[in-house]
Scaffold this motif. Structure first.
Motif, PDB file in Angstrom:
ATOM      1  N   MET A 247       0.858  -1.178   0.000  1.00 29.55           N
ATOM      2  CA  MET A 247       0.000   0.000   0.000  1.00 29.55           C
ATOM      3  C   MET A 247       0.897   1.233   0.000  1.00 29.55           C
ATOM      4  SD  MET A 247      -3.073   1.205   2.384  1.00 29.55           S
ATOM      5  CE  MET A 247      -4.184  -0.017   1.825  1.00 29.55           C
ATOM      6  N   ASP A 248       0.797   1.981  -1.077  1.00 36.23           N
ATOM      7  CA  ASP A 248       1.682   3.133  -1.300  1.00 36.23           C
ATOM      8  C   ASP A 248       1.080   4.388  -0.678  1.00 36.23           C
ATOM      9  OD1 ASP A 248       3.774   4.573  -2.318  1.00 36.23           O
ATOM     10  OD2 ASP A 248       3.244   4.313  -4.433  1.00 36.23           O
ATOM     11  N   ASP A 249       1.930   5.365  -0.417  1.00 38.35           N
ATOM     12  CA  ASP A 249       1.494   6.701   0.024  1.00 38.35           C
ATOM     13  C   ASP A 249       0.606   6.657   1.257  1.00 38.35           C
ATOM     14  OD1 ASP A 249       2.828   7.410  -2.226  1.00 38.35           O
ATOM     15  OD2 ASP A 249       1.067   7.873  -3.431  1.00 38.35           O
ATOM     16  N   PHE A 250       0.852   5.715   2.152  1.00 37.15           N
ATOM     17  CA  PHE A 250       0.021   5.632   3.355  1.00 37.15           C
ATOM     18  C   PHE A 250       0.262   6.889   4.196  1.00 37.15           C
ATOM     19  CE2 PHE A 250      -1.220   4.204   7.605  1.00 37.15           C
ATOM     20  CZ  PHE A 250      -2.440   3.624   7.305  1.00 37.15           C
TER      21      PHE A 250
ATOM     22  N   LEU B 151       5.062   4.085   4.169  1.00 33.93           N
ATOM     23  CA  LEU B 151       4.702   5.328   4.859  1.00 33.93           C
ATOM     24  C   LEU B 151       5.123   6.492   3.970  1.00 33.93           C
ATOM     25  CD1 LEU B 151       5.893   4.508   8.489  1.00 33.93           C
ATOM     26  CD2 LEU B 151       3.609   4.232   7.511  1.00 33.93           C
ATOM     27  N   ASP B 152       4.188   7.396   3.714  1.00 23.69           N
ATOM     28  CA  ASP B 152       4.472   8.496   2.792  1.00 23.69           C
ATOM     29  C   ASP B 152       5.447   9.508   3.401  1.00 23.69           C
ATOM     30  OD1 ASP B 152       3.597   9.659   0.145  1.00 23.69           O
ATOM     31  OD2 ASP B 152       3.393  11.382   1.497  1.00 23.69           O
ATOM     32  N   ARG B 153       6.178  10.141   2.493  1.00 21.42           N
ATOM     33  CA  ARG B 153       7.175  11.143   2.893  1.00 21.42           C
ATOM     34  C   ARG B 153       6.577  12.205   3.814  1.00 21.42           C
ATOM     35  NH1 ARG B 153       8.648  16.009   0.163  1.00 21.42           N
ATOM     36  NH2 ARG B 153      10.706  16.672   0.867  1.00 21.42           N
TER      37      ARG B 153
ATOM     38  N   ALA C 205       9.730   3.078   4.724  1.00 19.55           N
ATOM     39  CA  ALA C 205       9.586   4.525   4.902  1.00 19.55           C
ATOM     40  C   ALA C 205      10.080   5.189   3.617  1.00 19.55           C
ATOM     41  CB  ALA C 205      10.393   4.984   6.094  1.00 19.55           C
ATOM     42  N   GLU C 206       9.233   6.062   3.057  1.00 22.36           N
ATOM     43  CA  GLU C 206       9.548   6.679   1.757  1.00 22.36           C
ATOM     44  C   GLU C 206      10.019   8.112   1.914  1.00 22.36           C
ATOM     45  OE1 GLU C 206       7.432   6.258  -2.218  1.00 22.36           O
ATOM     46  OE2 GLU C 206       5.846   6.132  -0.719  1.00 22.36           O
ATOM     47  N   GLY C 207      10.847   8.561   0.976  1.00 23.52           N
ATOM     48  CA  GLY C 207      11.236   9.978   0.911  1.00 23.52           C
ATOM     49  C   GLY C 207      12.132  10.395   2.064  1.00 23.52           C
TER      50      GLY C 207
HETATM   51 MG    MG Z   1       4.689   6.720  -2.486  1.00 19.51          MG
END
Ligand code: MG
Ligand code: C2E
Ligand code: MG
Length: 666
Positions: free
Chosen positions: A556-559, A579-581, A613-615
């Motif tokens: 699941m992207d951009d949570f 987890l979104d940035r 963890a993204e970004g």
């Molecule tokens: Mg994303």
């Protein structure tokens, strides 16, 4: 009037000789001895063609022509030189800055022939840019056809008049769009450009088509609905004006120099849903009731018009400030706060509002109405506030969207897309065993276009299906190549768009590709955004289950950007939470943020999910996330997305192992 040609050469003798030949052939000639002088000479002149030497002191011919192209895109560039650096010349020709390369010494007749061709090309480009401008800025419904009658381009007004989606229009011929076309009448129509023709379209209304600007190779047609919608629906409501009457009333206001007034467009939100579910008579009743309620509440001297299916326009002539105008709009729409009884249904009607103010936002009635519409549609597409005032940037944005939308069609054919790969780093080992594939688009004139910009446009236009399919196949093909080369990558994550997920064939397409490249499904992770999943939890759960059954990982992207509901997560067969940035930006500075993220990671782990963890951009974030037992990190702190060669090297060198050790030691 004779056409103007600019000659640029550092040898005065050559300039003289060329000038003589061209003047004799009837051209007006300007000359310059270097690129800088050449650029000055172009200012304020309508130069059709620039012929430039290649090797000159200062700016090279290629550089000069690149600048000419950037400033005067319709002017044709030609290089006339005894010598040219092959690579620079190729780049110059490939970018379209130079149209031809001619060698010195030249033959006069051949040169004049080439000039004829160049000028014909310029006329073609000029006509095209005229059509482009009209398609972008006109509020008429316009459709561009090729010489063989295929639809090339169109504006949103045309899709509206025809009641079709852009994907249903592209590449079609008139016979696909209209019923019972008489071939003789059609041939006469294309032959005699002052004729118009009335056709019956599938949406069950009559549309008159006429030539806007057409030449031998392209037809730009204007579509006008014949049955005025207003007349059908509002027969008994004379005070509801139609568009032409409102336009002329506004013209009169402009002529009488009426001080500041506002043109407001109101569109019925969710109209498509009403139109799909209500009987036609009830839909008309709904519009009439809306008109009556607006009419009853209209301020003194204000005008009301019905302008298209779901749109009304109101002119407010009397307000002292924008705040006062907004109060008047609130007042006008206040009766809609309660539900409306239509047939057996009680409906909640809401409006989307955009407005333009005279004199700042337009000089003519047409412009003011158009700009109010632009603001209203912008507000519909991306609701920020209840009302939105027109802003010139909206046109720029619309222009950019339009250009992107049109270029997307050829982008795939011309292989302008590439895949980049962003490493995901395991926080226990520092190794990169997984990555996310991210699409990159290099447009010939716009340069790199961000996927954040073009993916939503491709979604809207339907191009996303072809793009998504390309990404899937490319990723799977690349995984197979890496496997052959002995490059180890455990899993590659691929982004799926909402539309792709609505396509029931997706599991089949995926299994077909995996079988073709003899790849295990577990090497693929599909990233899905939360917003899509939440939109239709039942059907998405089914589709995800069938993808999962094949053995793919699901993420699941951009949570954190939408509902962020962990309760929903428990119901879906996902393996990974990204987890979104935006959730992680304040990790180091805000104890509340850190505590929330810690809880999220713990709960995700309890649900058996892996957390990415993204970004992530800082060492401090990495340290905190490691301490919170986050599994993987993706972000600039380790690497941006890399092209194929750089990423393959990254996999072999594994630089984050040492980087992570350094972070721990610091
Ligand atoms: Mg994303
Ligand atoms: P996403 O899937 O959430 O991808 C992560 C985005 O964050 C990427 O932007 C990536 O370059 C960027 N990013 C990664 N690390 C950092 C960082 O440390 N700081 C900052 N500021 N940004 C970081 P990108 O490549 O521009 O992609 C944007 C979005 O476009 C993606 O968001 C995804 O939703 C969409 N997209 C990209 N490629 C595809 C594709 O092949 N298919 C589909 N359907 N969508 C795609
Ligand atoms: Mg993603």
């Amino acid at each position: 009037m004779s056409k103007t040609i600019l000659l640029v050469d550092d040898e005065v003798g050559i300039l003289r000789a060329l000038t003589r030949v061209l003047q004799r052939a009837g051209y007006r000639v300007l000359t310059a001895e270097n690129g800088a002088q050449g650029l000055q000479a172009l200012v304020g002149q309508q130069v059709a063609l620039v012929i430039s030497d290649f090797r000159m002191p200062g700016m090279k011919g290629s550089e000069f022509l690149q600048q000419v192209k950037a400033i005067y895109p319709n002017t044709i560039g030609m290089i006339l030189s005894a010598y040219a650096d092959r690579d620079a010349l190729l780049e110059c020709m490939n970018s379209g800055a130079a149209w031809r390369f001619l060698e010195k010494p030249w033959n006069d007749d051949q040169l004049l022939q080439e000039i004829d061709l160049a000028l014909a090309e310029r006329d073609r480009r000029y006509a095209e840019s005229q059509r482009t401008n009209l398609l972008m800025s006109s509020d008429e419904a316009l459709l561009e056809l090729s010489a063989n009658g295929q639809v090339l381009r169109f504006n949103s007004a045309a899709t509206h008049v025809l009641g079709l989606q852009p994907s249903e229009l592209r590449g079609k011929v008139l016979a696909d769009l209209f019923d019972d076309i008489n071939p003789i009448e059609l041939a006469t129509f294309f032959h005699k450009k002052d004729h118009d023709m009335v056709l019956h379209c599938h949406r069950d209304n009559y549309v008159s088509i006429s030539h806007r600007i057409s030449d031998l190779y392209h037809y730009l047609l204007r579509l006008t609905p014949v049955q005025e919608l207003r007349n059908q629906v509002f027969d008994g409501l004379a005070s509801v004006l139609d568009l032409p009457t409102l336009r002329s009333r506004i013209e009169n206001m402009l002529l009488s120099q009426q001080p500041q007034f506002a043109v407001v467009e109101l569109s019925v939100m969710d109209y498509q849903r009403f139109s799909d579910t209500l009987l036609e008579a009830l839909l008309d009743e709904l519009l009439v009731r809306c008109a009556e309620m607006l009419q009853q509440n209209l301020p003194f001297k204000a005008l009301l018009a019905y302008i298209s299916a779901d749109r009304f326009a109101v002119v407010f002539p009397d307000h002292k400030s924008e705040t006062e105008l907004q109060q008047q709009i609130n007042q006008l729409l206040s009766p809609f706060n309660t539900q409306m009884q239509i047939g057996v249904d009680r409906l909640q009607i809401n409006f989307c509002v955009g407005y333009a103010l005279s004199p700042d936002d337009g000089d003519t009635a047409k412009q003011l109405l158009h700009h109010a519409g632009v603001a209203c549609r912008q507000n519909e597409a991306n609701p920020k506030a209840f009302y939105l005032r027109f802003d010139r940037e909206m046109v720029e944005l619309k222009r950019q969207h339009f250009e992107i939308s049109n270029s997307l069609v050829s982008a795939m054919e011309e292989q302008q897309f590439q895949l980049y790969f962003q490493p995901k780093i395991d926080l226990k080992t520092g190794r990169c065993d997984e990555a996310e594939a991210l699409i990159r688009w290099h447009h010939p004139t716009m340069g790199w276009v961000s996927p954040a910009l073009f993916i939503p446009i491709a979604e809207r236009d339907g191009q996303i299906m072809a793009i998504g399919q390309w990404v899937l196949e490319k990723c799977i093909q690349q995984l197979a190549t890496w496997r052959q080369q002995g490059v180890a990558l455990k899993r590659l994550a691929i982004n799926l768009s909402g539309r792709q997920l609505q396509d029931a064939r997706l599991p089949q397409i995926l299994s077909g590709l995996l079988a073709h490249y003899q790849l295990a499904a577990s090497t693929i992770e599909l990233e899905i955004t939360e917003t899509f999943l939440m939109a239709d939890i039942q059907s998405s759960a089914e589709l995800l289950a069938s993808l999962k059954a094949q053995g793919c990982h699901l993420a699941m992207d951009d949570f954190g950007t939408g509902y962020s509901s962990l309760a929903y997560l428990a119901k879906l067969p996902v393996d990974v939470l990204k987890l979104d940035r935006s959730l992680l930006l304040d990790l180091e500075d805000s104890p509340q943020c850190a505590s929330m993220v810690r809880h999220m990671i713990r709960m995700a782990h309890e649900l058996g999910l892996q957390v990415v963890a993204e970004g992530i951009e800082s060492e401090g974030q990495v340290r905190l996330l490691r301490e919170m037992s986050c599994d993987l990190v993706q972000g600039f702190v380790f690497s941006t997305a890399l092209d194929l060669a750089s990423f393959t090297l990254y996999l072999q060198q594994q630089p984050a192992v040492a980087q992570l050790e350094q972070f721990a030691d610091a």
